[in-house]
Design a protein around this motif. Structure first.
Motif, PDB file in Angstrom:
ATOM      1  N   CYS A   1       0.834  -1.271  -0.106  1.00 10.66           N
ATOM      2  CA  CYS A   1       0.223  -0.037  -0.023  1.00 10.66           C
ATOM      3  C   CYS A   1       0.912   1.295   0.003  1.00 10.66           C
ATOM      4  CB  CYS A   1      -0.942  -0.044   1.210  1.00 10.66           C
ATOM      5  SG  CYS A   1      -2.298  -1.335   1.148  1.00 10.66           S
ATOM      6  N   GLY A   2       2.026   1.099  -0.544  1.00 11.73           N
ATOM      7  CA  GLY A   2       2.993   2.371  -0.668  1.00 11.73           C
ATOM      8  C   GLY A   2       3.487   2.995   0.639  1.00 11.73           C
ATOM      9  N   GLY A   3       3.702   2.059   1.381  1.00 16.67           N
ATOM     10  CA  GLY A   3       4.144   2.706   3.028  1.00 16.67           C
ATOM     11  C   GLY A   3       2.929   3.052   3.917  1.00 16.67           C
ATOM     12  N   ALA A   4       1.563   2.663   3.600  1.00 19.14           N
ATOM     13  CA  ALA A   4       0.432   3.269   4.336  1.00 19.14           C
ATOM     14  C   ALA A   4       0.033   1.887   4.930  1.00 19.14           C
ATOM     15  CB  ALA A   4      -0.563   3.728   3.592  1.00 19.14           C
ATOM     16  N   ILE A   5      -1.077   2.012   5.927  1.00 19.76           N
ATOM     17  CA  ILE A   5      -1.857   0.925   6.752  1.00 19.76           C
ATOM     18  C   ILE A   5      -3.113   1.251   5.871  1.00 19.76           C
ATOM     19  CG2 ILE A   5      -2.758   0.301   8.715  1.00 19.76           C
ATOM     20  CD1 ILE A   5      -0.439   1.359  10.317  1.00 19.76           C
ATOM     21  N   SER A   6      -3.676  -0.006   5.622  1.00 18.32           N
ATOM     22  CA  SER A   6      -5.027   0.044   4.864  1.00 18.32           C
ATOM     23  C   SER A   6      -6.262  -0.296   6.026  1.00 18.32           C
ATOM     24  CB  SER A   6      -5.129  -1.082   3.800  1.00 18.32           C
ATOM     25  OG  SER A   6      -5.164  -2.024   4.255  1.00 18.32           O
ATOM     26  N   GLY A   7      -5.919  -0.643   7.137  1.00 17.44           N
ATOM     27  CA  GLY A   7      -6.901  -0.973   8.269  1.00 17.44           C
ATOM     28  C   GLY A   7      -6.427  -1.290   9.134  1.00 17.44           C
ATOM     29  N   PHE A   8      -7.434  -0.983  10.605  1.00 19.45           N
ATOM     30  CA  PHE A   8      -6.573  -1.375  11.878  1.00 19.45           C
ATOM     31  C   PHE A   8      -7.805  -1.550  12.624  1.00 19.45           C
ATOM     32  CE2 PHE A   8      -4.567   0.125  15.841  1.00 19.45           C
ATOM     33  CZ  PHE A   8      -3.764  -1.089  16.161  1.00 19.45           C
ATOM     34  N   ARG A   9      -8.136  -2.953  12.884  1.00 19.35           N
ATOM     35  CA  ARG A   9      -9.180  -3.376  13.775  1.00 19.35           C
ATOM     36  C   ARG A   9      -8.789  -4.240  14.991  1.00 19.35           C
ATOM     37  NH1 ARG A   9     -12.728  -6.679   9.039  1.00 19.35           N
ATOM     38  NH2 ARG A   9     -13.942  -4.608   8.464  1.00 19.35           N
ATOM     39  N   TRP A  10      -9.767  -4.131  16.032  1.00 15.38           N
ATOM     40  CA  TRP A  10      -9.769  -4.745  17.365  1.00 15.38           C
ATOM     41  C   TRP A  10     -11.085  -5.617  17.426  1.00 15.38           C
ATOM     42  CZ3 TRP A  10     -12.660  -4.003  21.875  1.00 15.38           C
ATOM     43  CH2 TRP A  10     -12.231  -4.766  23.172  1.00 15.38           C
ATOM     44  N   MET A  11     -10.466  -6.890  18.071  1.00 11.41           N
ATOM     45  CA  MET A  11     -11.675  -7.877  18.221  1.00 11.41           C
ATOM     46  C   MET A  11     -12.014  -8.091  19.772  1.00 11.41           C
ATOM     47  SD  MET A  11     -12.059 -11.734  16.906  1.00 11.41           S
ATOM     48  CE  MET A  11     -10.936 -12.585  18.054  1.00 11.41           C
ATOM     49  N   ASP A  12     -13.206  -7.852  20.201  1.00 11.77           N
ATOM     50  CA  ASP A  12     -13.297  -7.980  21.810  1.00 11.77           C
ATOM     51  C   ASP A  12     -13.418  -9.605  22.073  1.00 11.77           C
ATOM     52  OD1 ASP A  12     -16.080  -8.708  21.048  1.00 11.77           O
ATOM     53  OD2 ASP A  12     -16.850  -7.087  21.649  1.00 11.77           O
ATOM     54  N   SER A  13     -13.767  -9.875  23.287  1.00 12.63           N
ATOM     55  CA  SER A  13     -13.894 -11.123  23.878  1.00 12.63           C
ATOM     56  C   SER A  13     -15.027 -11.839  23.316  1.00 12.63           C
ATOM     57  CB  SER A  13     -13.969 -11.155  25.277  1.00 12.63           C
ATOM     58  OG  SER A  13     -15.094 -10.134  25.965  1.00 12.63           O
ATOM     59  N   HIS A  14     -16.128 -11.184  22.815  1.00 17.04           N
ATOM     60  CA  HIS A  14     -17.378 -11.723  22.297  1.00 17.04           C
ATOM     61  C   HIS A  14     -17.143 -11.736  20.545  1.00 17.04           C
ATOM     62  CE1 HIS A  14     -19.397 -11.202  25.953  1.00 17.04           C
ATOM     63  NE2 HIS A  14     -19.180 -10.205  25.842  1.00 17.04           N
ATOM     64  N   ARG A  15     -15.754 -11.781  20.077  1.00 19.66           N
ATOM     65  CA  ARG A  15     -15.410 -12.040  18.840  1.00 19.66           C
ATOM     66  C   ARG A  15     -16.097 -10.888  17.675  1.00 19.66           C
ATOM     67  NH1 ARG A  15     -12.028 -16.067  18.094  1.00 19.66           N
ATOM     68  NH2 ARG A  15     -12.124 -15.755  15.886  1.00 19.66           N
ATOM     69  N   ARG A  16     -16.391  -9.573  18.385  1.00 21.17           N
ATOM     70  CA  ARG A  16     -16.868  -8.682  17.363  1.00 21.17           C
ATOM     71  C   ARG A  16     -15.849  -7.578  17.263  1.00 21.17           C
ATOM     72  NH1 ARG A  16     -21.256  -6.079  21.753  1.00 21.17           N
ATOM     73  NH2 ARG A  16     -19.328  -6.372  22.956  1.00 21.17           N
ATOM     74  N   TYR A  17     -15.928  -7.453  15.728  1.00 17.81           N
ATOM     75  CA  TYR A  17     -14.915  -6.428  15.465  1.00 17.81           C
ATOM     76  C   TYR A  17     -15.158  -4.928  15.285  1.00 17.81           C
ATOM     77  CZ  TYR A  17     -12.282 -10.614  13.464  1.00 17.81           C
ATOM     78  OH  TYR A  17     -11.597 -11.644  13.195  1.00 17.81           O
ATOM     79  N   PHE A  18     -14.223  -4.231  15.590  1.00 18.91           N
ATOM     80  CA  PHE A  18     -14.308  -2.685  15.558  1.00 18.91           C
ATOM     81  C   PHE A  18     -13.282  -2.098  14.795  1.00 18.91           C
ATOM     82  CE2 PHE A  18     -16.345  -4.212  19.449  1.00 18.91           C
ATOM     83  CZ  PHE A  18     -17.569  -3.757  19.631  1.00 18.91           C
ATOM     84  N   ASP A  19     -13.653  -1.221  13.841  1.00 21.31           N
ATOM     85  CA  ASP A  19     -12.682  -0.538  13.058  1.00 21.31           C
ATOM     86  C   ASP A  19     -12.183   0.714  13.860  1.00 21.31           C
ATOM     87  OD1 ASP A  19     -12.143  -1.623  10.637  1.00 21.31           O
ATOM     88  OD2 ASP A  19     -14.280  -1.434  10.070  1.00 21.31           O
ATOM     89  N   LEU A  20     -10.956   0.658  14.265  1.00 20.89           N
ATOM     90  CA  LEU A  20     -10.296   1.775  15.032  1.00 20.89           C
ATOM     91  C   LEU A  20      -9.994   2.768  14.101  1.00 20.89           C
ATOM     92  CD1 LEU A  20      -8.123  -0.290  17.561  1.00 20.89           C
ATOM     93  CD2 LEU A  20      -9.866   0.619  18.033  1.00 20.89           C
ATOM     94  N   LEU A  21      -9.543   2.405  12.926  1.00 19.20           N
ATOM     95  CA  LEU A  21      -9.300   3.402  11.688  1.00 19.20           C
ATOM     96  C   LEU A  21     -10.017   2.798  10.443  1.00 19.20           C
ATOM     97  CD1 LEU A  21      -5.346   3.396  11.830  1.00 19.20           C
ATOM     98  CD2 LEU A  21      -6.876   5.036  12.843  1.00 19.20           C
ATOM     99  N   ARG A  22     -10.628   3.809   9.793  1.00 24.20           N
ATOM    100  CA  ARG A  22     -11.547   3.797   8.689  1.00 24.20           C
ATOM    101  C   ARG A  22     -10.639   2.892   7.384  1.00 24.20           C
ATOM    102  NH1 ARG A  22     -13.375   9.064   6.337  1.00 24.20           N
ATOM    103  NH2 ARG A  22     -12.934   9.287   8.535  1.00 24.20           N
ATOM    104  N   ALA A  23     -11.203   1.704   7.364  1.00 19.52           N
ATOM    105  CA  ALA A  23     -10.680   0.650   6.229  1.00 19.52           C
ATOM    106  C   ALA A  23     -10.915   1.243   4.865  1.00 19.52           C
ATOM    107  CB  ALA A  23     -11.182  -0.397   6.561  1.00 19.52           C
ATOM    108  N   ALA A  24      -9.612   1.241   4.411  1.00 19.66           N
ATOM    109  CA  ALA A  24      -9.675   1.316   2.722  1.00 19.66           C
ATOM    110  C   ALA A  24     -10.416   0.230   2.059  1.00 19.66           C
ATOM    111  CB  ALA A  24      -8.375   1.450   2.122  1.00 19.66           C
ATOM    112  N   ARG A  25     -11.109   0.536   0.930  1.00 17.39           N
ATOM    113  CA  ARG A  25     -11.626  -0.552  -0.076  1.00 17.39           C
ATOM    114  C   ARG A  25     -10.718  -1.214  -0.829  1.00 17.39           C
ATOM    115  NH1 ARG A  25     -15.048   4.126  -0.816  1.00 17.39           N
ATOM    116  NH2 ARG A  25     -17.115   3.601   0.356  1.00 17.39           N
ATOM    117  N   GLU A  26     -10.911  -2.466  -1.426  1.00 12.47           N
ATOM    118  CA  GLU A  26      -9.839  -3.152  -2.008  1.00 12.47           C
ATOM    119  C   GLU A  26      -9.533  -2.530  -3.463  1.00 12.47           C
ATOM    120  OE1 GLU A  26      -8.418  -5.817  -1.506  1.00 12.47           O
ATOM    121  OE2 GLU A  26      -9.366  -6.322   0.679  1.00 12.47           O
ATOM    122  N   SER A  27     -10.552  -1.845  -3.784  1.00 12.43           N
ATOM    123  CA  SER A  27     -10.293  -1.154  -5.145  1.00 12.43           C
ATOM    124  C   SER A  27      -9.227   0.171  -5.060  1.00 12.43           C
ATOM    125  CB  SER A  27     -11.589  -0.514  -5.694  1.00 12.43           C
ATOM    126  OG  SER A  27     -12.261   0.239  -4.806  1.00 12.43           O
TER     127      SER A  27
END
Length: 266
Positions: A1-27
């Protein structure tokens, strides 16, 4: 990704995902679209010409990202480098070597970035990140810092002219990012600041680990992005660029940050 981060997620104990940073699309990842990425290094743009354009770190994000060389990589760490060679008549972009190191651990994601002057001419440099937190719900920006100040209004130029003044008490109580630009300078003393989502009982904490004692923080409402710049001093130098650091041949500027998920009830 050209030295960039495309997404940063956290999963809780109930296996629910939360986007801490806004994720980029595949395109967007496929074409290395800088404005869509979750996290951008400021270092590729830390040259005199671009520092002037981003002097308050609130200018437009470049349209796309250059390719970096992957020196090593695994499922928990990666090291990237980028070499920029100045042209014979290029006085704005001295020859420099950039390095980024990512390491994912139990406490979060550590990001180190280093810029080295490999040319014969002195160069100005700053280091930092552009973050795009997932701005949803009642999210607020919060920090307790010993000192906070706004840029001198006399020095403000578009697009920072309408930057909002915020007090230490206002930032400690939680500042909700509105339809306004925000510029503050924090004497962070290795203290974290947080972007909190009260409805999810979750926060993204950003902690300076190594580098300078001041941090410029700008919120660009048009891009919904937070620009962080680690600074060695508060006042602008003779070049008029706040916190810039002059590197002679062979000199390096290095800094590191920790991004982590923090439950608010802990």
């Amino acid at each position: 990704c050209g030295g960039a981060i495309s997404g940063f997620r956290w999963m809780d104990s109930h296996r629910r995902y939360f986007d801490l940073l806004r994720a980029a699309r595949e395109s967007e990842i496929a074409i290395r679209l800088a404005g869509a990425m979750s996290c951008l290094p400021v270092t590729p743009f830390a040259t005199p010409g671009n520092l002037t354009a981003h002097r308050q770190a609130a200018g437009p994000i470049p349209a796309n990202l250059v390719e970096w060389t992957v020196q090593d990589a695994s499922n928990v760490r990666a090291t990237l480098t980028l070499h920029r060679e100045a042209g014979a008549s290029d006085s704005l972009f001295p020859s420099c070597q950039l390095l980024q190191r990512f390491e994912l651990g139990i406490d979060g994601l550590r990001i180190q970035f280093t810029i080295t002057n490999v040319g014969v001419r002195p160069m100005l440099a700053r280091a930092g990140l552009c973050l795009r937190p997932d701005i949803r719900g009642a999210g607020v920006l919060r920090s307790t810092v010993p000192h906070i100040e706004r840029a001198d209004p006399a020095e403000d130029k578009p697009p920072t002219k309408a930057a909002t003044l915020i007090s230490p008490a206002g930032l400690a109580a939680g500042y909700r990012l509105a339809r306004q630009k925000l510029h503050v300078m924090l004497e962070h003393a290795r203290r974290e600041f947080r972007f909190e989502w009260p409805e999810d009982n979750l926060a993204l904490a950003v902690t300076p680990l190594q580098g300078f004692d001041y941090m410029g923080l700008d919120y660009n409402v048009d891009e919904q992005a937070i620009w962080l710049t680690l600074l060695s001093h508060r006042a602008a130098g003779r070049d008029g660029i706040t916190g810039s650091h002059q590197l002679m041949q062979g000199d390096s500027l290095s800094a590191s940050l920790l991004l982590s998920a923090v439950p608010l009830d802990v």
